[in-house]
Design an enzyme around this catalytic site. Structure first.
Site, PDB file in Angstrom:
ATOM      1  CG  HIS A 264       3.388  -3.820  -2.513  1.00 43.44           C
ATOM      2  ND1 HIS A 264       3.102  -2.394  -2.098  1.00 43.44           N
ATOM      3  CD2 HIS A 264       4.363  -3.617  -3.483  1.00 43.44           C
ATOM      4  CE1 HIS A 264       3.557  -1.781  -3.013  1.00 43.44           C
ATOM      5  NE2 HIS A 264       4.257  -2.450  -3.896  1.00 43.44           N
ATOM      6  CD  GLU A 265       6.546  -6.449  -5.070  1.00 46.08           C
ATOM      7  OE1 GLU A 265       6.231  -6.514  -6.152  1.00 46.08           O
ATOM      8  OE2 GLU A 265       6.776  -5.703  -4.157  1.00 46.08           O
ATOM      9  CG  HIS A 268       2.991  -4.215  -8.577  1.00 42.98           C
ATOM     10  ND1 HIS A 268       2.696  -3.097  -8.964  1.00 42.98           N
ATOM     11  CD2 HIS A 268       3.761  -4.006  -7.259  1.00 42.98           C
ATOM     12  CE1 HIS A 268       3.427  -2.046  -8.134  1.00 42.98           C
ATOM     13  NE2 HIS A 268       3.906  -2.682  -7.040  1.00 42.98           N
ATOM     14  CD  GLU A 294       3.740   1.163  -5.398  1.00 43.90           C
ATOM     15  OE1 GLU A 294       4.041   0.455  -6.350  1.00 43.90           O
ATOM     16  OE2 GLU A 294       3.947   0.911  -4.335  1.00 43.90           O
TER      17      GLU A 294
END
Ligand code: ZN
Length: 501
Positions: A264-265, A268, A294
């Site tokens: 997830h990170e 980003h 996101e």
């Protein structure tokens, strides 16, 4: 470059650098800073925020922007740069600096109170602070202004997702709720309950770290222009395209936390590293909105990272690192990382129920800013909504209204961007599949770069050149459409749970 334009760039770069320094202090606070440094750090950060606001609201900047926006000789991309910089400036000047300072100070104190209130499960101690934060954000919304037929909440939404309003979001969220509810019903009526036991078997931190490092480098995260560290709450921040930081957490008995948190990170971070260096320090080298940001994290975490094709490549490596799961087949592992179970806590929610958590928060925020509910009645309203959307009622406020950090810093209007991110991610994947026809085969071979190149070209490099809705239409030929997310859920969970969605 005209003299005015180059002065504008210098000014924008200075504002960006003040924010970057502030972000560095914040990163340090959440990773390595000793606890006793808290007070000095808060003061230093408030000072930087004030300086950035001063620079952002300078009269000279306004004059430059006025002159440049009337200059027909500017190239298209420079026009976009001026348009966005002007938008930021005009918004900043509308908010008086006393109010900015008051918001920073109150949020800092309210946050500490919230941490304590959550630990003690005591909404009562946080309530007066929540009321103050709402009052301050209402003043901010009024200062920013909103159309007569609009809502104060619109002005706050716009701070996270430019262009988003209640009128825009209502139908999107409603449709997403319909899709999610239908999916939850189908899954629960299937009678299947795949076990997630394999993820709780006990995994060494060092091995988890090695696997996560391997993942991020194979995704394309440049480790010479970034770092992966550890923090209580995983996050991503950036001080420059060449210096992007991600954090993750390692839980011995919950492997998903590190793997999917890191993916997830990293999503980003790939966005931040993929912004256009030619426009460094200007809006053209900034993310277009939090919803689009996101969408990048959700793309890698869910669309890619929770797919069977991805694990066809990676599962053997994971098993080699953790012989403790060598008896578990790929299909069972895939089912384990995709179990659906309505739960109280948003950050632990699966793909099917996640957006329902956002719908609850969106409706709560609307009610708060419509003034249709008093602060002391918020916990019971929350619990009612939780029961209606998820079929479960929190037994304590710590698992209900006190669970999220956002309101503690006055971040009203932030939550909907999570839902938008999920929807956009599904829509990107649908569009990408039309152009990269062998996408699953590529993933099975561990070749992820064609996907990253697609995102880089169409999204990362664009910065704020186009507003989010226009960017979406340019890429997909249509605006944001929740039905892509619906089709994704139907295909994936229909097959996992052997039901038709
Ligand atoms: Zn995120």
């Amino acid at each position: 470059m005209s003299k005015g334009f180059s002065e504008l760039r210098t000014r924008l770069e200075e504002i960006a650098d003040l924010r970057n320094v502030s972000a560095l202090l914040e990163w340090d606070q959440q990773t390595y800073m000793p606890l006793k440094g808290t007070e000095a750090r808060a003061r230093q950060m408030a000072l930087l925020a004030g300086l950035a606001h001063e620079k952002q609201t300078e009269e000279r900047l306004g004059e430059l922007l006025e002159a440049l926006s009337a200059d027909p000789s500017l190239a298209e991309e420079d026009k976009a740069l001026v348009r966005e910089a002007r938008r930021d400036h005009l918004k900043a000047v509308k908010v008086p600096s006393e109010l900015v300072r008051e918001i920073v100070e109150t949020s800092g104190r309210a946050h500490t109170i919230w941490v304590d209130a959550r630990r003690k499960n005591d909404f009562g101690s946080f309530a007066p602070w929540l009321a103050k934060l709402v009052a301050l954000q209402t003043r901010k919304a009024e200062a920013l202004g909103f159309p007569e037929d609009g809502a104060a909440y619109d002005a706050l939404l716009d701070g996270y997702e430019p262009g988003a309003t209640v009128a825009v979001l209502d139908p999107i969220i409603q449709r997403t709720v319909e899709i999610s509810r239908k999916a939850v019903e189908a899954v629960s009526s299937s009678g299947r309950k795949p076990s997630a036991e394999v993820l709780k078997r006990g995994f060494g931190e060092e091995e988890q770290r090695r696997f996560c490092m391997l993942l991020v480098s194979r995704l394309g995260f440049d480790l010479e222009a970034g770092r992966l560290d550890t923090s209580v709450h995983p996050f991503t921040t950036s001080f420059d395209i060449q210096d992007v930081r991600i954090t993750t957490r390692y839980q011995k008995n919950w492997l998903s936390a590190s793997i999917f948190g890191t993916l997830h990170e990293c999503g980003h971070a790939l966005y931040e590293q993929g912004l256009d260096p030619a426009h460094r320090g200007t809006p053209l080298s900034e993310a277009v909105s939090l919803g689009i940001h996101e969408s990048q994290s959700r793309f890698w975490e869910n669309q890619v990272g929770r797919s069977i094709a991805f694990w066809k490549h990676w599962y053997k490596d994971l098993q080699k690192l953790f012989p403790i799961i060598s008896d578990v087949g790929l299909e069972s592992f895939y089912a384990a990382i995709n179990t659906v179970q309505p739960s109280m806590i948003r950050v632990e929610a699966d793909e099917v129920t996640y957006n329902l958590h956002i719908a609850i928060r969106y409706e709560m925020e609307r009610a708060i800013f419509d003034k249709s509910v008093a602060v002391q009645d918020l916990p019971s309203l929350w619990n009612d909504k939780c029961e209606s959307y998820l079929g479960i009622r929190p037994e304590k406020d710590a698992d209900g209204i006190l669970q999220d950090i956002h309101w503690s810093f006055g971040g009203f209007g932030y939550f909907p961007t999570y839902l938008l991110g999920n929807l956009y991610a599904a829509q990107w994947m649908a569009a990408m599949r039309k152009e990269i026809v062998d996408l699953d085969e590529l993933m099975e071979r561990g070749e992820l770069q064609p996907m990253l190149r697609w995102l880089r070209e169409k999204i990362h490099k664009q910065g704020r050149r186009y507003p989010a809705h226009e960017l979406c239409t340019r890429i997909c030929g249509e605006p944001l459409n929740p039905d892509h997310f619906g089709a994704y859920l139907a295909a994936k969970f229909g097959s996992l749970y052997q039901v038709s969605l």
